[in-house]
Each structure stands twice: as C-alpha cells, then as structure tokens.
Enzyme design. Sequence first.
Site, PDB file in Angstrom:
ATOM      1  N   LYS A  34     -61.119  13.912  56.547  1.00 23.41           N
ATOM      2  CA  LYS A  34     -62.168  14.416  55.655  1.00 23.41           C
ATOM      3  C   LYS A  34     -62.425  13.417  54.527  1.00 23.41           C
ATOM      4  O   LYS A  34     -63.568  13.170  54.159  1.00 23.41           O
ATOM      5  CB  LYS A  34     -61.793  15.787  55.086  1.00 23.41           C
ATOM      6  N   LYS A  53     -66.732  15.964  69.430  1.00 24.55           N
ATOM      7  CA  LYS A  53     -66.844  17.434  69.492  1.00 24.55           C
ATOM      8  C   LYS A  53     -67.994  17.930  68.605  1.00 24.55           C
ATOM      9  O   LYS A  53     -68.316  17.314  67.588  1.00 24.55           O
ATOM     10  CB  LYS A  53     -65.512  18.102  69.150  1.00 24.55           C
ATOM     11  N   LYS A  85     -69.662  21.464  62.701  1.00 25.88           N
ATOM     12  CA  LYS A  85     -70.655  21.803  61.676  1.00 25.88           C
ATOM     13  C   LYS A  85     -70.711  20.741  60.586  1.00 25.88           C
ATOM     14  O   LYS A  85     -71.716  20.613  59.916  1.00 25.88           O
ATOM     15  CB  LYS A  85     -70.444  23.207  61.115  1.00 25.88           C
TER      16      LYS A  85
HETATM   17  P1  AMP Z   1     -64.125  25.323  62.209  1.00 25.89           P
HETATM   18  O1  AMP Z   1     -65.567  25.444  62.504  1.00 25.89           O
HETATM   19  O2  AMP Z   1     -63.662  23.896  62.224  1.00 25.89           O
HETATM   20  O3  AMP Z   1     -63.664  26.113  61.008  1.00 25.89           O
HETATM   21  O4  AMP Z   1     -63.379  25.971  63.449  1.00 25.89           O
HETATM   22  C1  AMP Z   1     -63.268  27.349  63.706  1.00 25.89           C
HETATM   23  C2  AMP Z   1     -62.612  27.521  65.072  1.00 25.89           C
HETATM   24  O5  AMP Z   1     -63.487  27.027  66.121  1.00 25.89           O
HETATM   25  C3  AMP Z   1     -61.287  26.743  65.234  1.00 25.89           C
HETATM   26  O6  AMP Z   1     -60.369  27.518  65.993  1.00 25.89           O
HETATM   27  C4  AMP Z   1     -61.698  25.495  65.978  1.00 25.89           C
HETATM   28  O7  AMP Z   1     -60.656  24.952  66.716  1.00 25.89           O
HETATM   29  C5  AMP Z   1     -62.827  26.022  66.898  1.00 25.89           C
HETATM   30  N1  AMP Z   1     -63.814  24.951  67.196  1.00 25.89           N
HETATM   31  C6  AMP Z   1     -64.489  24.212  66.285  1.00 25.89           C
HETATM   32  N2  AMP Z   1     -65.314  23.323  66.908  1.00 25.89           N
HETATM   33  C7  AMP Z   1     -65.161  23.507  68.256  1.00 25.89           C
HETATM   34  C8  AMP Z   1     -65.740  22.900  69.435  1.00 25.89           C
HETATM   35  N3  AMP Z   1     -66.666  21.936  69.356  1.00 25.89           N
HETATM   36  N4  AMP Z   1     -65.351  23.358  70.642  1.00 25.89           N
HETATM   37  C9  AMP Z   1     -64.439  24.354  70.737  1.00 25.89           C
HETATM   38  N5  AMP Z   1     -63.847  24.966  69.676  1.00 25.89           N
HETATM   39  C10 AMP Z   1     -64.196  24.561  68.436  1.00 25.89           C
END
Ligand code: AMP
Length: 341
Positions: free
Chosen positions: A122, A203, A206
């Site tokens: 980050k 990946k 957001k």
């Molecule tokens: P975050 O958006 O990073 O807070 O992630 C929330 C949840 O979604 C976490 O369990 C991440 O591991 C999962 N996650 C985030 N991005 C992906 C992606 N591109 N594919 C699959 N799972 C994801």
Amino acid sequence: MAGMAQTPTSRPRILSGMQPTSDSLHIGNYIGALTSWIGLQDDFEPYFFVADLHALTVATDPEVVRRRTRLTAAQYIAAGIDTDRCAVFCQSHVREHAEVMWVLSCQTAMGEMERMTQFKDKVAKGQKANVGLFTYPVLMAGDILLYDAQRVPVGEDQRQHLEITRDLAVRFNQRFGETFVVPEPHILKQSAKIMDLQEPTAKMSKTSSSPKGMIDILDDPKRIAKNIRSAVTDGEGEVRYDPEGKPGVSNLLVIHSALSGTPVDELERRFEGQGYGSFKGEVADVVVDAVAPFRERIEELTSDPAELDRILAAGAERARTVAAATMDRVREAVGLLAAGV
Ligand code: AMP
Ligand code: TRP
C-alpha cells in the site's frame, strides 16, 4: 491464570469482514468471498462484520464512510447472509475491538508489523501511511480473537494477516495462560480469484483496477455488459481454459462458471468454433442476470436505513455478548483491575 476459552454452541465459530471502502463490491469480492460465506452459514456459528474501523486508515469523507458502511452491510444481506442465523454488525459498534487491539499491540514487535507485505504494498502504491495503517493487522487479529473464531474465510491476500493472528494468540496464551482460541486459516480456493478485465494477469481490485477493468455489482447493467464485451482476450479466437496462456478468456470462463454453475469444460465445448463475440455476449448476460435480483434487494434495504440500522444493532448485541466475555478474560490475564471494584 485466565479461564479457558469457551464455545457456547456446538457449532464452531466462523468470522469474516470486509472494509467499507467502496460503494459497490466487485464481482471478485462476490464470487471469491461472499458466496463462500453463504455456503458456510449452516455448519458454523457465523459472525460477519463491516470493518469500519479499518476503513478509517484511508482518509475519507465522513458522510461517505457512513454511506458505504450501510451499503456494505446491505450487500452481505442481499447476497444471502441470513441475519437470523448470523450476527451481521459494524466493528465499531462493539467497542471491545479497539480495546483488545491495544492489549495486543503491547505484545507485538515493531519488526512484525514492518514486514507485513500488504502494508509495504500500500505504501509502495502511494497510500500515505498513518499509524493506523501500520497497526491494521493487530486490529484484525483482535477482530478474530475476540470471538474465539476457529475459521476465518478470506482470500489469499489475507494469509499473512492470519499468520500474525495465530502468532499473537499463541504468544499471549504462553505468556498469560490459555485465553485465546488459535484460529485455522480458511483460505478460499485459488480458482475463485477474479482478474482485472483489462489486465487479466492482475487481480480485480477496488484500489488498483481501472473502471473498465472492474465489474461492480451495483453498476449500471449496460456498463457491466460493455466492460465484459471489451475485456482483453487474445488473438487465438478459441474459448479454452488456460490461465497462463489465455488469462483473459480463462477469467471470463471462471466468472461464467461461478455464476451459472456450468462446468468450465462444458462451456469450452459449447463455444467451440464460435469466436469470442458470442462468448462475451453470453458472459455479459449471465453476469447481468445474476446481479439483477441482488441490485433490487440492495435498493430495498438501503431505502429503509432505519431497518438496516436495527439489523446492525441486533447483530452488535449478539456479538457484544461474546466479545465482552473474551475481553474479561484478557483483562484478568494481563492484570487490569475489574472496573467498579
Ligand atoms: P477487499 O475488497 O480487499 O476488502 O476484500 C474483501 C474480500 O474479497 C477478501 O476476502 C478478499 O480476499 C476477497 N477478494 C478481493 N478481491 C478479489 C478478487 N479479485 N477475486 C477473488 N476474491 C477477492
Ligand atoms: N483485512 C480484511 C480485508 O481487507 C478485512 C478484515 C478486517 C477481516 N478484519 C478482519 C477479515 C477479520 C477477516 C477477519 O479483506
């Protein structure tokens, strides 16, 4: 010595959360995380929270924090989290999260935080590091340990945070007596990782994906379809699963399969000799159809914020019972006097 950690129901506890850092979850959060939470709610006693304290590590307008917190909770519920069986709540409503974090911070070495890869990433991407961002994993450890959670379903990107949680629990128990349950990681399947549509080797995220690389589940259906139709593929023209050689097409196959329930090899056969146009068209239809009921339910939920707040209050009430009992053990273990005595 503090009393042993207890589990009041026969089902093992499971806990997870997401940060309310955007208005809409993307299809990766939905397929990769949320749908697997839903599959776990029968066999476990689930605690699913909105990590609003964690979201404060990114400077955001207070009104936006409030809106996104409600939207994130609404998306859990719209996706199928059953609020009768699961405690759905805001992290900040259970004050023990911040409290246990302090105690755990005093057991954490600076070097342990300095080597956290998500923090380093980050900062490398230009996010201004505040102390909260630095100690983010300690708060996350507290989230987990407060509930004696045996399983924590998260994506691969959270593995290091779970390891530090385990290390802190083991260290605390050794130093102060059995207080915390040491959680098992429950890393969600690699195949569920959804990639950026424009840059299919990275990946979908957001924070780092461009708007065209994303499928936001609350986005306008026309834009969702357009993003899918303009997804980066390759010049071969053959619909085949090969994540190394054909990351774009493989990603679309994974998305289709996850939402339609059709096995990837059946999709390969169905689209044999047809090129990418009709394939992308069908993926767009599958995604748009899958998210339509979801959008309606979100609109229903967010049009009645008082009802949503009531659900969150009830979830916090349930969560607080467990968190307060753990915090009592922690206080006693480290030598803090009981209040009011
Ligand atoms: P975050 O958006 O990073 O807070 O992630 C929330 C949840 O979604 C976490 O369990 C991440 O591991 C999962 N996650 C985030 N991005 C992906 C992606 N591109 N594919 C699959 N799972 C994801
Ligand atoms: N760090 C997690 C993420 O970005 C969110 C989170 C905070 C979490 N506390 C947690 C996930 C406790 C599981 C358990 O996805």
